[in-house]
Design an enzyme around this catalytic site. Structure first.
Site, PDB file in Angstrom:
ATOM      1  N   GLY A  40       0.819  -1.156  -0.021  1.00 50.17           N
ATOM      2  CA  GLY A  40       0.047  -0.308   0.138  1.00 50.17           C
ATOM      3  C   GLY A  40       0.733   1.352   0.011  1.00 50.17           C
ATOM      4  O   GLY A  40       0.549   2.235  -0.385  1.00 50.17           O
ATOM      5  N   THR A  42       3.089   4.627   0.791  1.00 46.74           N
ATOM      6  CA  THR A  42       2.857   5.626   1.328  1.00 46.74           C
ATOM      7  C   THR A  42       1.432   6.162   1.514  1.00 46.74           C
ATOM      8  O   THR A  42       1.167   6.338   2.630  1.00 46.74           O
ATOM      9  CB  THR A  42       3.731   6.922   0.487  1.00 46.74           C
ATOM     10  OG1 THR A  42       4.815   6.794   0.251  1.00 46.74           O
ATOM     11  CG2 THR A  42       3.313   8.381   1.188  1.00 46.74           C
ATOM     12  N   LYS A  52      -6.291  11.376   5.973  1.00 47.56           N
ATOM     13  CA  LYS A  52      -7.719  11.608   5.920  1.00 47.56           C
ATOM     14  C   LYS A  52      -8.653  11.147   7.206  1.00 47.56           C
ATOM     15  O   LYS A  52      -9.749  11.633   7.772  1.00 47.56           O
ATOM     16  CB  LYS A  52      -8.569  11.101   4.756  1.00 47.56           C
ATOM     17  CG  LYS A  52      -8.319  12.053   3.509  1.00 47.56           C
ATOM     18  CD  LYS A  52      -7.042  12.116   3.061  1.00 47.56           C
ATOM     19  CE  LYS A  52      -6.559  13.468   2.921  1.00 47.56           C
ATOM     20  NZ  LYS A  52      -5.266  13.605   2.153  1.00 47.56           N
ATOM     21  N   GLY A 183       3.300  25.581   3.482  1.00 50.23           N
ATOM     22  CA  GLY A 183       2.008  25.852   3.253  1.00 50.23           C
ATOM     23  C   GLY A 183       1.256  25.230   2.157  1.00 50.23           C
ATOM     24  O   GLY A 183       0.597  25.936   1.637  1.00 50.23           O
ATOM     25  N   ILE A 186      -0.057  19.291   2.141  1.00 47.21           N
ATOM     26  CA  ILE A 186      -0.014  18.205   3.342  1.00 47.21           C
ATOM     27  C   ILE A 186       0.136  19.053   4.564  1.00 47.21           C
ATOM     28  O   ILE A 186      -0.330  18.804   5.366  1.00 47.21           O
ATOM     29  CB  ILE A 186       1.358  17.246   2.868  1.00 47.21           C
ATOM     30  CG1 ILE A 186       0.903  16.452   1.787  1.00 47.21           C
ATOM     31  CG2 ILE A 186       1.700  16.727   4.258  1.00 47.21           C
ATOM     32  CD1 ILE A 186       2.182  15.605   1.341  1.00 47.21           C
ATOM     33  N   GLY A 271       7.550  19.537   0.606  1.00 43.56           N
ATOM     34  CA  GLY A 271       7.500  18.742  -0.475  1.00 43.56           C
ATOM     35  C   GLY A 271       7.779  17.434  -0.616  1.00 43.56           C
ATOM     36  O   GLY A 271       8.392  16.685   0.503  1.00 43.56           O
ATOM     37  N   ARG A 272       7.741  16.865  -1.412  1.00 46.22           N
ATOM     38  CA  ARG A 272       8.086  15.470  -1.538  1.00 46.22           C
ATOM     39  C   ARG A 272       9.163  15.387  -2.856  1.00 46.22           C
ATOM     40  O   ARG A 272       8.815  15.896  -3.849  1.00 46.22           O
ATOM     41  CB  ARG A 272       7.091  14.422  -1.692  1.00 46.22           C
ATOM     42  CG  ARG A 272       6.314  14.249  -0.252  1.00 46.22           C
ATOM     43  CD  ARG A 272       5.302  13.302  -0.331  1.00 46.22           C
ATOM     44  NE  ARG A 272       5.679  11.958  -0.391  1.00 46.22           N
ATOM     45  CZ  ARG A 272       5.893  11.398   0.632  1.00 46.22           C
ATOM     46  NH1 ARG A 272       6.307  11.589   1.764  1.00 46.22           N
ATOM     47  NH2 ARG A 272       6.323   9.918   0.425  1.00 46.22           N
ATOM     48  N   ASP A 311       4.939   8.144  -8.258  1.00 43.75           N
ATOM     49  CA  ASP A 311       5.664   9.451  -7.793  1.00 43.75           C
ATOM     50  C   ASP A 311       7.138   9.442  -8.114  1.00 43.75           C
ATOM     51  O   ASP A 311       7.643  10.334  -8.488  1.00 43.75           O
ATOM     52  CB  ASP A 311       5.579   9.482  -5.940  1.00 43.75           C
ATOM     53  CG  ASP A 311       4.170   9.966  -5.786  1.00 43.75           C
ATOM     54  OD1 ASP A 311       3.283   9.924  -6.438  1.00 43.75           O
ATOM     55  OD2 ASP A 311       4.229  10.078  -4.426  1.00 43.75           O
ATOM     56  N   HIS A 443     -31.788  17.033  -6.120  1.00 45.93           N
ATOM     57  CA  HIS A 443     -32.151  18.022  -5.002  1.00 45.93           C
ATOM     58  C   HIS A 443     -32.292  17.325  -3.814  1.00 45.93           C
ATOM     59  O   HIS A 443     -33.347  16.569  -3.911  1.00 45.93           O
ATOM     60  CB  HIS A 443     -33.353  19.036  -5.734  1.00 45.93           C
ATOM     61  CG  HIS A 443     -33.814  19.996  -4.521  1.00 45.93           C
ATOM     62  ND1 HIS A 443     -33.013  21.202  -4.260  1.00 45.93           N
ATOM     63  CD2 HIS A 443     -34.429  20.096  -3.670  1.00 45.93           C
ATOM     64  CE1 HIS A 443     -33.397  22.029  -3.515  1.00 45.93           C
ATOM     65  NE2 HIS A 443     -34.671  21.313  -2.910  1.00 45.93           N
TER      66      HIS A 443
HETATM   67  P1  FAD Z   1       4.600   5.012  -2.868  1.00 46.35           P
HETATM   68  O1  FAD Z   1       3.187   4.830  -2.198  1.00 46.35           O
HETATM   69  O2  FAD Z   1       5.709   5.802  -2.174  1.00 46.35           O
HETATM   70  O3  FAD Z   1       5.148   3.453  -2.851  1.00 46.35           O
HETATM   71  C1  FAD Z   1       6.395   3.087  -3.155  1.00 46.35           C
HETATM   72  C2  FAD Z   1       6.706   1.664  -2.540  1.00 46.35           C
HETATM   73  O4  FAD Z   1       7.969   1.244  -2.802  1.00 46.35           O
HETATM   74  C3  FAD Z   1       6.734   1.972  -0.860  1.00 46.35           C
HETATM   75  O5  FAD Z   1       5.917   1.026  -0.209  1.00 46.35           O
HETATM   76  C4  FAD Z   1       8.250   1.538  -0.762  1.00 46.35           C
HETATM   77  O6  FAD Z   1       8.500   0.616   0.629  1.00 46.35           O
HETATM   78  C5  FAD Z   1       8.744   0.758  -1.889  1.00 46.35           C
HETATM   79  N1  FAD Z   1       9.932   0.647  -2.274  1.00 46.35           N
HETATM   80  C6  FAD Z   1      10.776   1.701  -2.591  1.00 46.35           C
HETATM   81  N2  FAD Z   1      12.121   1.320  -2.827  1.00 46.35           N
HETATM   82  C7  FAD Z   1      12.114  -0.109  -2.699  1.00 46.35           C
HETATM   83  C8  FAD Z   1      13.027  -1.105  -2.822  1.00 46.35           C
HETATM   84  N3  FAD Z   1      14.039  -0.799  -3.310  1.00 46.35           N
HETATM   85  N4  FAD Z   1      12.752  -2.474  -2.707  1.00 46.35           N
HETATM   86  C9  FAD Z   1      11.198  -2.693  -2.252  1.00 46.35           C
HETATM   87  N5  FAD Z   1      10.299  -1.889  -2.143  1.00 46.35           N
HETATM   88  C10 FAD Z   1      10.785  -0.532  -2.371  1.00 46.35           C
HETATM   89  N6  FAD Z   1      -2.568  11.400  -2.833  1.00 46.35           N
HETATM   90  C11 FAD Z   1      -3.577  11.757  -3.206  1.00 46.35           C
HETATM   91  O7  FAD Z   1      -4.149  11.582  -4.340  1.00 46.35           O
HETATM   92  N7  FAD Z   1      -4.471  12.179  -2.450  1.00 46.35           N
HETATM   93  C12 FAD Z   1      -4.061  12.501  -1.123  1.00 46.35           C
HETATM   94  O8  FAD Z   1      -5.167  12.829  -0.195  1.00 46.35           O
HETATM   95  C13 FAD Z   1      -2.967  12.261  -0.665  1.00 46.35           C
HETATM   96  N8  FAD Z   1      -2.341  12.663   0.570  1.00 46.35           N
HETATM   97  C14 FAD Z   1      -1.234  12.393   1.201  1.00 46.35           C
HETATM   98  C15 FAD Z   1      -0.963  12.553   2.199  1.00 46.35           C
HETATM   99  C16 FAD Z   1       0.418  12.524   2.736  1.00 46.35           C
HETATM  100  C17 FAD Z   1       0.717  12.847   4.201  1.00 46.35           C
HETATM  101  C18 FAD Z   1       1.303  12.131   1.862  1.00 46.35           C
HETATM  102  C19 FAD Z   1       2.757  11.932   2.322  1.00 46.35           C
HETATM  103  C20 FAD Z   1       1.090  11.825   0.549  1.00 46.35           C
HETATM  104  C21 FAD Z   1      -0.286  11.973   0.110  1.00 46.35           C
HETATM  105  N9  FAD Z   1      -0.681  11.726  -1.159  1.00 46.35           N
HETATM  106  C22 FAD Z   1      -1.868  12.125  -1.450  1.00 46.35           C
HETATM  107  C23 FAD Z   1       0.320  11.283  -2.152  1.00 46.35           C
HETATM  108  C24 FAD Z   1       0.260   9.688  -2.223  1.00 46.35           C
HETATM  109  O9  FAD Z   1       0.681   8.969  -1.036  1.00 46.35           O
HETATM  110  C25 FAD Z   1       1.118   9.268  -3.216  1.00 46.35           C
HETATM  111  O10 FAD Z   1       1.079   9.940  -4.625  1.00 46.35           O
HETATM  112  C26 FAD Z   1       1.139   7.776  -3.953  1.00 46.35           C
HETATM  113  O11 FAD Z   1       1.335   7.022  -2.554  1.00 46.35           O
HETATM  114  C27 FAD Z   1       2.390   7.152  -4.944  1.00 46.35           C
HETATM  115  O12 FAD Z   1       2.169   6.007  -4.960  1.00 46.35           O
HETATM  116  P2  FAD Z   1       3.462   5.081  -5.528  1.00 46.35           P
HETATM  117  O13 FAD Z   1       3.041   3.687  -5.706  1.00 46.35           O
HETATM  118  O14 FAD Z   1       4.110   6.046  -6.589  1.00 46.35           O
HETATM  119  O15 FAD Z   1       4.536   5.308  -4.272  1.00 46.35           O
END
Ligand code: FAD
Length: 464
Positions: A40, A42, A52, A183, A186, A271-272, A311, A443
């Protein structure tokens, strides 16, 4: 452990990776998913879902406090309190249910999940290190889905009282004073939530307004609500570092003066950035786009059969974009004709009030050379908003002046996140103002404001 091979190896089990793996498995591809942490990523563990949950808990608590203080509805309640450790346990329960759900979906799709840290030795080979040993896996296709990580400030490194959103979402007590550096969405989502939970909150933002990525008209109701909640905001201010005792932040203001912001926790949300280290990126010959892996409209990288999703490919770093990319890549590998040609990636800011956007703002549309019509409808003229005591905000539609094709829809107000799907649908369907105006909206709902905004753009709103 014996090496083995598969058709698709997905590195990273966040939304982009696990969805790619599920879809690949559904399509009959022999698929392996490598994840070092919890399924799952981030989003599910330390991002969208936990934030949320805390925002909802904070809203419920604020409502309870409002009832105890007396209110127009006539509800009276005793003095409420919150046990944040219990709130976090409730949130962790939701996360655990979703973790289990993802695991079940992967199993049903016959995806092999390998727990461990993956390292790409080349564009076909991944070596996974785990507590149980070392596993070499070769794959015809490798999908990089390693996600993103919080950006640290050099003069305010994470540790002790300096925390990222991850630690903020696991606090077991409400900090008396919270300073939020950054600001953006997040920082504001969490800053507002902690204010409602009882913290004294100060926001420090380097630019001249909050949520600088959203247009000013949309952010105004949020800034006004923050003032009412008693949140202190420093704009054009820079965090300079902590004083020796670690309980006061030094900030530099525009006029060159310095100010002290005492706090118990300093939440850095500046930022991220794409996670591009620790998995062997240096062993590959990939073209980069800044810190992100460069991809084309099919998420192909510059190496054959090496794909990147989510991401790690840069902005917009949003869960639903990551999912759409992951699903698409699986289908392309399976032989389907797909490309990422969406009209819009909608976005929601879960502040109070919420902001929802899809497509172009009026200014963006003008900058793109369009002659436009804009229609706006306020929640003050909507009966449902009155019954919800949620009259702040509006819905706005931007359309081409010549053929009325909708270019963008935005809203700010209570619960507008739930309208965002209809905004995106209108754009993807190539709807015109007349299509939205001719659609019967239920409505009394807030969604009536979408139809009224379309009517306003056509010059004949009914209720304003
Ligand atoms: P990630 O979810 O970051 O998953 C990457 C995975 O890769 C991780 O589980 C990590 O452990 C794994 N990994 C990395 N390197 C390795 C390796 N070498 N070997 C094995 N595993 C590895 N987005 C929204 O659309 N709506 C929101 O409301 C929202 N709220 C957010 C709130 C917060 C506080 C944060 C921090 C983010 C929020 N986001 C939101 C952004 C959202 O979480 C990300 O856009 C999303 O998780 C991206 O998914 P991803 O699969 O690209 O990466």
């Amino acid at each position: 452990m014996e090496p083995f091979s598969c058709t698709v190896l997905v590195l990273g089990g966040g939304p982009s990776g696990y969805v790619c793996a599920i879809r690949a498995g559904q399509l009959g591809l022999d698929t392996v998913l490598v994840e070092s942490g919890k399924l799952g990523g981030t989003c599910l563990n330390v991002g969208c879902i936990p934030s949320k949950a805390i925002i909802h808990a904070a809203e419920e608590f604020a409502t309870a406090k409002r009832f105890s203080a007396g209110n127009a509805i006539g509800i009276r309640a005793a003095d409420p309190s919150i046990d944040l450790a219990a709130t976090m346990a409730w949130k962790d329960g939701i996360v655990a249910r979703l973790n289990g759900g993802v695991f079940g979906l992967l199993r049903r799709a016959k995806v092999k999940v390998v727990n461990g840290t993956g390292y790409l030795r080349d564009g076909k080979t991944c070596v996974v290190e785990s507590d149980t040993g070392r596993q070499e896996i070769t794959a015809a296709h490798i999908v990089i889905a390693t996600g993103s990580e919080a950006v640290a400030l050099p003069n305010l490194p994470f540790g002790g009282p300096v925390i990222s959103s991850t630690e903020a979402l696991s606090l077991d007590s409400v900090p008396q004073r919270l300073a939020v550096i950054g600001g953006g969405y997040i920082g504001l989502e969490l800053g507002i939530a902690f204010r409602k939970l009882g913290s004294e909150v100060t926001i420090i933002e380097a630019q001249d307004r909050l949520l600088p990525h959203y247009d000013a008209e949309l952010t105004r109701p949020v800034a006004s609500r923050m003032r009412k909640l008693g949140i202190t905001v420093h704009l054009k201010a820079k965090a300079l570092g902590l004083h020796a005792a670690g309980d006061t932040l030094k900030i530099g203001l525009e006029d060159g003066s310095e100010q002290r912001v005492p706090a118990d926790k300093f939440l850095v949300t500046v930022g991220r950035r794409p996670r591009t280290s620790g998995f062997g990126l240096e062993e590959l010959d990939l073209t980069m786009n800044g810190r992100a892996i460069e991809i084309d409209d099919q998420c192909r990288t510059s190496m054959r059969n090496v794909w990147a999703v989510g991401d790690v490919t840069g902005e917009p770093m949003l869960e639903h974009r990551a999912v759409a990319q992951g699903e698409m890549v699986a289908e392309i590998i399976a032989g389907e004709k797909r490309s990422f040609d969406h009209v819009a990636v909608p976005a929601v800011c879960f502040t109070d009030p919420e902001i929802a956007t899809a497509g172009l703002s009026p200014q963006e549309a003008r900058d793109a050379g369009h002659a436009i019509k804009v229609g706006q409808f306020p929640f003050t003229a909507n009966g449902r908003a009155m019954t919800l005591e949620a009259e702040d905000g509006f819905v706005r539609i931007v359309a081409r002046a010549d053929n009325h094709v909708i270019l963008g829809i935005q809203a700010v107000g209570h619960g507008v996140s739930e309208l965002s799907g209809s905004f995106a649908l209108a754009l993807e369907m190539g709807a015109r103002l007349e299509d939205v105006a001719a659609t019967i909206h239920v409505h009394p709902t807030l969604s009536e404001c979408v139809r009224e905004a379309a009517l306003a753009a056509l010059g004949h709103a009914l209720h304003a």
